[in-house]
Design a protein around this motif. Structure first.
Motif, PDB file in Angstrom:
ATOM      1  N   TYR A   1       5.236   4.210  -6.759  1.00 34.53           N
ATOM      2  CA  TYR A   1       5.508   3.166  -5.768  1.00 34.53           C
ATOM      3  C   TYR A   1       6.905   3.279  -5.175  1.00 34.53           C
ATOM      4  O   TYR A   1       7.096   3.078  -3.975  1.00 34.53           O
ATOM      5  CB  TYR A   1       5.338   1.793  -6.434  1.00 34.53           C
ATOM      6  CG  TYR A   1       5.373   0.637  -5.464  1.00 34.53           C
ATOM      7  CD1 TYR A   1       4.246   0.277  -4.734  1.00 34.53           C
ATOM      8  CD2 TYR A   1       6.536  -0.097  -5.265  1.00 34.53           C
ATOM      9  CE1 TYR A   1       4.263  -0.774  -3.836  1.00 34.53           C
ATOM     10  CE2 TYR A   1       6.572  -1.148  -4.369  1.00 34.53           C
ATOM     11  CZ  TYR A   1       5.432  -1.484  -3.653  1.00 34.53           C
ATOM     12  OH  TYR A   1       5.466  -2.523  -2.753  1.00 34.53           O
TER      13      TYR A   1
ATOM     14  N   LYS B   1       1.144  -6.412  -5.244  1.00 29.33           N
ATOM     15  CA  LYS B   1       0.502  -5.199  -5.768  1.00 29.33           C
ATOM     16  C   LYS B   1       0.290  -5.310  -7.284  1.00 29.33           C
ATOM     17  O   LYS B   1      -0.794  -5.020  -7.790  1.00 29.33           O
ATOM     18  CB  LYS B   1       1.386  -3.990  -5.452  1.00 29.33           C
ATOM     19  CG  LYS B   1       0.836  -2.646  -5.909  1.00 29.33           C
ATOM     20  CD  LYS B   1       0.011  -2.009  -4.835  1.00 29.33           C
ATOM     21  CE  LYS B   1      -0.296  -0.558  -5.117  1.00 29.33           C
ATOM     22  NZ  LYS B   1      -1.157   0.020  -4.083  1.00 29.33           N
TER      23      LYS B   1
ATOM     24  N   ASN C   1      -7.235   5.217  -7.536  1.00 29.73           N
ATOM     25  CA  ASN C   1      -7.244   6.244  -6.495  1.00 29.73           C
ATOM     26  C   ASN C   1      -8.144   7.392  -6.930  1.00 29.73           C
ATOM     27  O   ASN C   1      -7.749   8.239  -7.720  1.00 29.73           O
ATOM     28  CB  ASN C   1      -5.820   6.744  -6.239  1.00 29.73           C
ATOM     29  CG  ASN C   1      -5.774   7.821  -5.159  1.00 29.73           C
ATOM     30  OD1 ASN C   1      -6.727   7.979  -4.396  1.00 29.73           O
ATOM     31  ND2 ASN C   1      -4.689   8.575  -5.101  1.00 29.73           N
TER      32      ASN C   1
ATOM     33  N   ASN D   1       0.817  -1.219   0.000  1.00 34.41           N
ATOM     34  CA  ASN D   1       0.000   0.000   0.000  1.00 34.41           C
ATOM     35  C   ASN D   1       0.850   1.268   0.000  1.00 34.41           C
ATOM     36  O   ASN D   1       0.544   2.245  -0.682  1.00 34.41           O
ATOM     37  CB  ASN D   1      -0.917   0.024   1.225  1.00 34.41           C
ATOM     38  CG  ASN D   1      -2.182  -0.788   1.013  1.00 34.41           C
ATOM     39  OD1 ASN D   1      -2.360  -1.414  -0.030  1.00 34.41           O
ATOM     40  ND2 ASN D   1      -3.056  -0.788   2.002  1.00 34.41           N
TER      41      ASN D   1
ATOM     42  N   ALA E   1      -5.423  -4.118   3.958  1.00 36.31           N
ATOM     43  CA  ALA E   1      -3.979  -4.365   3.832  1.00 36.31           C
ATOM     44  C   ALA E   1      -3.556  -5.696   4.450  1.00 36.31           C
ATOM     45  O   ALA E   1      -2.581  -6.311   4.024  1.00 36.31           O
ATOM     46  CB  ALA E   1      -3.195  -3.226   4.492  1.00 36.31           C
TER      47      ALA E   1
END
Length: 618
Positions: A237, A304, A378, A68, A404
């Protein structure tokens, strides 16, 4: 064999092993109950320490938070691993030479005061119970998915199992149980990581796979991941941080010194025969810990990418004819349009793993634009270009909520790995949570029965009754932490970070001053511990509620969330430690110095060279 049957068999076999070991190695004396008789081999102790150390937060939650948070999630790796080095180098050998079972016993003797010992017990109980809440959260997550029960039922089951082997086996039983749990959890963590690294990069070593190119392309895995998440409005990231640089620094420092002040890890160094063995077992534990901690960044990043690849075909991952996941190099290199209508996964065609996790409530879908497809992105992005593309595509808000704490447990399912690997991960997640819970309960038991009951209230208590008091304390702690675990203050790793902050603000400074300051007196140590504990709890309770009870927070009273220079409550332990040190030294200067024999004892404890075996009897 179907997945559910396989899971029952693997998890059931692991539980039978743990309870069998506890019965075989059950404690027969207080020395065996508190310190395993002081006869554990350094390698065995190193493995048990690693299992004690790598909790549900490490196994279940840490890689999820890294997934995350991206780069910023590295503060957990740096803080926890760095803190362990701090503990091994600065504290463990000296405490082992002192020869006491528990941290409050050390503080009580070093600061020549039952009052100091009692304050240390209060700090220890507060930190340890908070820590167990995080473990119970992890246990609930694992049980709810893999045994098909609710998260609450999972917590009740975990409470019963920990009670069975912690109460009957004591430190001796826990030590050998934790060796078995380490083997289970490290295989459960690394085997899926090897599979997934091979799938995505062709490299069998996950640590190297993280920096490798995606199979069939000349594009690095992290470069592709950066592309995907930025296209979907998330932060890059590889550069995203956890708040400000100050918060990152303070958070890391809080985890480090909290690690060094955690009583359940410190207690493990009393189970070996001599000081040199304490140093040796610390080194072995670091090696065993590193196997998981160096794998976690790869697990987080690959999970991810796999998750985005599952719900968006433009990422370039697809299902092969044999049912496994494979890379489509052409789509990966083309940087296909993630906003194309056909790229979003049709909800009715979602894979089985999503259906299984939806039943737990930890994965949720809400079709906000009514198109029957899953849009995972997002929707609060400040990237104007990405926002324009979202609007043009008719997206009305993020539709997939992913807790998560499920990332690691779901990872082998997302990657379509064999059922036995998925079952192994279930057993590993439970082993991680239960091993640490047992170690924490041991610390609580020792603090209550040895330091409070025997040390303060009933000095002439019999050995049998002292053991009984310890077991009752364990049972009460299990009930309290299980109850609070039903409504945790956050993700498993976040809750555990709060416990580290409490230990950092209260116990670590007292232990450090006890070893390295001959002049620090009892008044200073007690005032420092109480001040540090109060400051940390005040800030944490303001955000999370008094004793983590929902609806009792008072964050507006302190000026809003993270009002102290943007520092989050999980990171506040380092501030508490500064307050602790400051108050201790001020009070110390205003009161008389310790007696000469205490100063001489501190001088002797600080010289580990040539130290012989220390009597572990109490």
């Amino acid at each position: 064999m179907d997945l559910q049957t396989m899971t029952y068999l693997v998890v059931g076999a692991s539980f039978a092993l743990y309870i069998g070991i506890a019965i075989w190695a059950r404690a027969g004396s207080t020395s065996e109950f508190y310190a395993a008789g002081g006869s554990v081999h350094p390698i065995t102790n190193g493995m048990a320490t690693a299992a004690d150390w790598m909790s549900a937060a490490s196994f279940i939650s840490m890689a999820g938070l890294i997934a995350n948070m991206g780069y910023g999630g590295g503060l957990f790796l740096m803080g926890w691993t760095g803190g362990y080095v701090l503990l091994a180098m600065l504290l463990a050998p000296y405490l082992r030479k002192f020869g006491k079972f528990t941290v409050p016993q050390f503080i009580g003797d070093r600061f020549y005061s039952q009052g100091a010992s009692t304050v240390a017990v209060i700090c220890l109980l507060t930190a340890s119970i908070t820590y167990i809440i995080g473990q119970m959260t992890g246990v609930g997550v694992a049980f709810s998915r893999f045994l098909g029960v609710s998260s609450d039922t999972g917590i009740y089951m975990g409470m019963a199992i920990v009670f069975a082997y912690a109460v009957f086996g004591g430190m001796k039983g826990i030590t050998y149980t934790q060796v078995a749990q380490y083997i289970v959890l490290i295989l459960a963590y690394t085997v899926p990581a090897v599979f997934i690294s091979l799938q995505l990069t062709g490299n069998a070593i996950p640590q190297l796979g993280l920096g490798s190119d995606i199979s069939g392309t000349d594009m690095a895995l992290l470069t592709k991941l950066d592309q995907v998440v930025t296209d979907l409005g998330f932060g890059q990231y590889t550069t995203t941080t956890a708040g400000s640089k100050l918060n990152m620094f303070v958070y890391t420092m809080s985890l480090m010194i909290g690690t060094a002040g955690l009583p359940h890890v410190i207690m493990r160094f009393f189970t070996v025969a001599k000081v040199s063995d304490a140093r040796s077992s610390a080194g072995w534990a670091l090696i065993f810990i590193a196997l998981l901690y160096t794998t976690a960044p790869a697990v987080g990043a690959m999970a991810k990418l796999n998750l985005h690849g599952t719900v968006n075909t433009a990422v370039g991952l697809e299902t092969a004819a044999d049912g496994t996941m494979k890379v489509n190099p052409e789509i990966v290199k083309a940087r296909a349009d993630v906003y194309a209508t056909e790229a979003s996964l049709v909800y009715e065609q979602r894979p089985e793993w999503m259906k299984r996790w939806e039943k737990t409530g930890l994965l949720k879908f809400e079709d906000k634009n009514g198109d029957g497809r899953i849009q995972y992105y997002n929707d609060k992005t400040k990237n104007a270009d990405a926002q324009a593309k979202m609007d043009a595509a008719g997206w009305k808000g993020n539709e997939l909520t992913v807790n998560a704490d499920i990332i690691v447990l779901a990872n082998p399912e997302i990657a379509l790995l064999p059922n036995w690997v998925i079952a192994l991960v279930a057993a590993g997640g439970l082993a991680a949570a239960l091993s640490t819970a047992a170690g924490l309960l041991m610390a609580i038991s020792a603090a209550v029965s040895h330091d409070l009951v025997k040390g303060v209230f009933v000095p002439d208590i019999s050995e049998k009754n002292e053991l009984l008091a310890g077991k009752i304390a364990m049972a009460v702690a299990i009930v309290i932490s299980g109850y609070l675990g039903l409504n945790p203050p956050g993700f498993a790793a976040g809750t555990v970070a709060l416990a580290f902050g409490i230990a950092a603000g209260s116990l670590f400074p007292a232990i450090m001053m006890g070893i390295f300051s001959k002049k620090m007196n009892k008044e200073g140590a007690m005032a420092g511990m109480l001040a540090g504990l109060f400051v940390v709890l005040f800030y944490v309770f303001a955000h999370k509620g008094i004793f983590f009870i929902k609806g009792t927070d008072f964050v507006d009273m302190i000026g809003g969330p993270n009002s102290f220079f943007g520092i989050t409550p999980e990171a506040f332990g380092a501030i508490g430690a500064l307050v602790n040190f400051g108050v201790a030294f001020i009070v110390d200067k205003m009161t008389k110095e310790p007696p000469p024999h205490i100063q001489a004892m501190v001088e002797a404890v600080r010289i580990p060279r040539g130290a012989k075996a220390v009597d572990g009897a109490h």
